[in-house]
Motif scaffolding. Structure first.
Motif, PDB file in Angstrom:
ATOM      1  N   MET A 159       0.850  -1.170   0.000  1.00 44.31           N
ATOM      2  CA  MET A 159       0.000   0.000   0.000  1.00 44.31           C
ATOM      3  C   MET A 159       0.894   1.230   0.000  1.00 44.31           C
ATOM      4  O   MET A 159       1.870   1.297   0.712  1.00 44.31           O
ATOM      5  CB  MET A 159      -0.868   0.015   1.250  1.00 44.31           C
ATOM      6  N   ARG A 160       0.531   2.170  -0.812  1.00 45.74           N
ATOM      7  CA  ARG A 160       1.228   3.444  -0.828  1.00 45.74           C
ATOM      8  C   ARG A 160       0.189   4.551  -0.700  1.00 45.74           C
ATOM      9  O   ARG A 160      -0.712   4.661  -1.522  1.00 45.74           O
ATOM     10  CB  ARG A 160       2.002   3.603  -2.111  1.00 45.74           C
ATOM     11  N   ILE A 161       0.305   5.328   0.339  1.00 49.29           N
ATOM     12  CA  ILE A 161      -0.607   6.462   0.521  1.00 49.29           C
ATOM     13  C   ILE A 161       0.147   7.719   0.135  1.00 49.29           C
ATOM     14  O   ILE A 161       1.336   7.844   0.405  1.00 49.29           O
ATOM     15  CB  ILE A 161      -1.138   6.553   1.969  1.00 49.29           C
ATOM     16  N   ASN A 162      -0.532   8.623  -0.514  1.00 48.19           N
ATOM     17  CA  ASN A 162       0.077   9.901  -0.843  1.00 48.19           C
ATOM     18  C   ASN A 162      -0.954  11.004  -0.683  1.00 48.19           C
ATOM     19  O   ASN A 162      -2.128  10.747  -0.428  1.00 48.19           O
ATOM     20  CB  ASN A 162       0.694   9.888  -2.248  1.00 48.19           C
ATOM     21  N   GLU A 163      -0.495  12.234  -0.849  1.00 48.09           N
ATOM     22  CA  GLU A 163      -1.399  13.354  -0.609  1.00 48.09           C
ATOM     23  C   GLU A 163      -2.565  13.389  -1.587  1.00 48.09           C
ATOM     24  O   GLU A 163      -3.617  13.935  -1.285  1.00 48.09           O
ATOM     25  CB  GLU A 163      -0.643  14.689  -0.614  1.00 48.09           C
ATOM     26  N   LYS A 164      -2.428  12.782  -2.762  1.00 48.96           N
ATOM     27  CA  LYS A 164      -3.535  12.768  -3.726  1.00 48.96           C
ATOM     28  C   LYS A 164      -4.734  11.999  -3.177  1.00 48.96           C
ATOM     29  O   LYS A 164      -5.873  12.364  -3.429  1.00 48.96           O
ATOM     30  CB  LYS A 164      -3.076  12.168  -5.052  1.00 48.96           C
ATOM     31  N   ASP A 165      -4.472  10.926  -2.416  1.00 48.66           N
ATOM     32  CA  ASP A 165      -5.565  10.170  -1.801  1.00 48.66           C
ATOM     33  C   ASP A 165      -6.324  11.041  -0.811  1.00 48.66           C
ATOM     34  O   ASP A 165      -7.545  10.968  -0.701  1.00 48.66           O
ATOM     35  CB  ASP A 165      -5.028   8.928  -1.083  1.00 48.66           C
ATOM     36  N   VAL A 166      -5.601  11.867  -0.091  1.00 50.68           N
ATOM     37  CA  VAL A 166      -6.225  12.756   0.886  1.00 50.68           C
ATOM     38  C   VAL A 166      -6.939  13.906   0.184  1.00 50.68           C
ATOM     39  O   VAL A 166      -8.051  14.278   0.550  1.00 50.68           O
ATOM     40  CB  VAL A 166      -5.164  13.288   1.879  1.00 50.68           C
ATOM     41  N   ILE A 167      -6.320  14.446  -0.855  1.00 47.89           N
ATOM     42  CA  ILE A 167      -6.895  15.593  -1.557  1.00 47.89           C
ATOM     43  C   ILE A 167      -8.251  15.257  -2.164  1.00 47.89           C
ATOM     44  O   ILE A 167      -9.180  16.059  -2.090  1.00 47.89           O
ATOM     45  CB  ILE A 167      -5.916  16.117  -2.628  1.00 47.89           C
ATOM     46  N   VAL A 168      -8.399  14.071  -2.767  1.00 44.69           N
ATOM     47  CA  VAL A 168      -9.689  13.740  -3.395  1.00 44.69           C
ATOM     48  C   VAL A 168     -10.818  13.711  -2.375  1.00 44.69           C
ATOM     49  O   VAL A 168     -11.957  14.017  -2.704  1.00 44.69           O
ATOM     50  CB  VAL A 168      -9.657  12.413  -4.195  1.00 44.69           C
ATOM     51  N   VAL A 169     -10.494  13.394  -1.134  1.00 41.77           N
ATOM     52  CA  VAL A 169     -11.517  13.401  -0.081  1.00 41.77           C
ATOM     53  C   VAL A 169     -11.700  14.820   0.459  1.00 41.77           C
ATOM     54  O   VAL A 169     -12.826  15.294   0.607  1.00 41.77           O
ATOM     55  CB  VAL A 169     -11.147  12.425   1.051  1.00 41.77           C
ATOM     56  N   ARG A 170     -10.610  15.511   0.742  1.00 50.01           N
ATOM     57  CA  ARG A 170     -10.700  16.860   1.311  1.00 50.01           C
ATOM     58  C   ARG A 170     -11.384  17.838   0.357  1.00 50.01           C
ATOM     59  O   ARG A 170     -12.052  18.763   0.795  1.00 50.01           O
ATOM     60  CB  ARG A 170      -9.303  17.398   1.667  1.00 50.01           C
ATOM     61  N   GLU A 171     -11.233  17.651  -0.932  1.00 47.08           N
ATOM     62  CA  GLU A 171     -11.862  18.549  -1.895  1.00 47.08           C
ATOM     63  C   GLU A 171     -13.243  18.044  -2.322  1.00 47.08           C
ATOM     64  O   GLU A 171     -13.801  18.529  -3.289  1.00 47.08           O
ATOM     65  CB  GLU A 171     -10.949  18.729  -3.103  1.00 47.08           C
ATOM     66  N   ALA A 172     -13.752  17.063  -1.612  1.00 46.04           N
ATOM     67  CA  ALA A 172     -15.100  16.518  -1.818  1.00 46.04           C
ATOM     68  C   ALA A 172     -15.295  15.912  -3.203  1.00 46.04           C
ATOM     69  O   ALA A 172     -16.402  15.845  -3.703  1.00 46.04           O
ATOM     70  CB  ALA A 172     -16.158  17.572  -1.517  1.00 46.04           C
ATOM     71  N   ILE A 173     -14.203  15.460  -3.817  1.00 46.56           N
ATOM     72  CA  ILE A 173     -14.327  14.718  -5.066  1.00 46.56           C
ATOM     73  C   ILE A 173     -14.931  13.353  -4.752  1.00 46.56           C
ATOM     74  O   ILE A 173     -15.763  12.844  -5.480  1.00 46.56           O
ATOM     75  CB  ILE A 173     -12.959  14.588  -5.762  1.00 46.56           C
ATOM     76  N   ARG A 174     -14.497  12.784  -3.635  1.00 51.17           N
ATOM     77  CA  ARG A 174     -15.090  11.557  -3.105  1.00 51.17           C
ATOM     78  C   ARG A 174     -15.362  11.775  -1.619  1.00 51.17           C
ATOM     79  O   ARG A 174     -14.657  12.508  -0.954  1.00 51.17           O
ATOM     80  CB  ARG A 174     -14.124  10.379  -3.256  1.00 51.17           C
ATOM     81  N   LEU A 175     -16.350  11.081  -1.089  1.00 46.84           N
ATOM     82  CA  LEU A 175     -16.660  11.199   0.333  1.00 46.84           C
ATOM     83  C   LEU A 175     -15.765  10.331   1.190  1.00 46.84           C
ATOM     84  O   LEU A 175     -15.603  10.577   2.380  1.00 46.84           O
ATOM     85  CB  LEU A 175     -18.127  10.811   0.578  1.00 46.84           C
ATOM     86  N   TYR A 176     -15.160   9.306   0.578  1.00 52.02           N
ATOM     87  CA  TYR A 176     -14.445   8.301   1.354  1.00 52.02           C
ATOM     88  C   TYR A 176     -13.412   7.638   0.461  1.00 52.02           C
ATOM     89  O   TYR A 176     -13.654   7.406  -0.720  1.00 52.02           O
ATOM     90  CB  TYR A 176     -15.474   7.274   1.839  1.00 52.02           C
ATOM     91  N   GLU A 177     -12.262   7.343   1.020  1.00 49.68           N
ATOM     92  CA  GLU A 177     -11.217   6.613   0.298  1.00 49.68           C
ATOM     93  C   GLU A 177     -10.660   5.570   1.261  1.00 49.68           C
ATOM     94  O   GLU A 177     -10.424   5.861   2.430  1.00 49.68           O
ATOM     95  CB  GLU A 177     -10.113   7.581  -0.140  1.00 49.68           C
ATOM     96  N   GLU A 178     -10.476   4.349   0.788  1.00 48.88           N
ATOM     97  CA  GLU A 178      -9.922   3.288   1.633  1.00 48.88           C
ATOM     98  C   GLU A 178      -8.722   2.674   0.934  1.00 48.88           C
ATOM     99  O   GLU A 178      -8.762   2.345  -0.243  1.00 48.88           O
ATOM    100  CB  GLU A 178     -10.962   2.204   1.895  1.00 48.88           C
TER     101      GLU A 178
END
Length: 74
Positions: free
Chosen positions: A1-20
Motif C-alpha cells: 500500500m502506498r498512501i500519498n497526498e492525492k488520496d487525501v486531496i480527493v476526499v478533502r476537496e469533496a471529489i469523493r466522500l471516502y477513500e480506503e
C-alpha cells in the motif's frame, strides 16, 4: 500500500466522500474530517486503530514527500 497526498486531496476537496487503502498490516479509511488507521495485527492489549485529522495527515504526507524528494535530489 502506498498512501500519498492525492488520496487525501480527493476526499478533502469533496471529489469523493471516502477513500480506503489496504495493505499487509493496516487499512486507512480517509474521510473529510478524520482518517482512521487500523492495525490489522493489533495485540489484545492494544487499541486496534488510531484517528488523525485528515488535514493533519495531508500536512504530514506533504512534508514526507518534500523530505524524500530533497534526499534523493542530491
Amino acid at each position: 500500500m502506498r498512501i500519498n497526498e492525492k488520496d487525501v486531496i480527493v476526499v478533502r476537496e469533496a471529489i469523493r466522500l471516502y477513500e480506503e487503502l489496504t495493505g499487509n498490516a493496516c487499512t486507512i479509511e480517509i474521510k473529510y474530517d478524520v482518517t482512521k488507521i487500523v492495525n490489522e495485527y493489533a495485540e489484545e492489549d492494544q487499541k486496534p486503530y488510531c484517528l488523525i485529522e485528515t488535514a493533519e495527515l495531508k500536512q504530514i504526507l506533504l512534508k514526507w514527500d518534500d523530505a524524500v524528494r530533497n534526499k534523493y535530489a542530491e
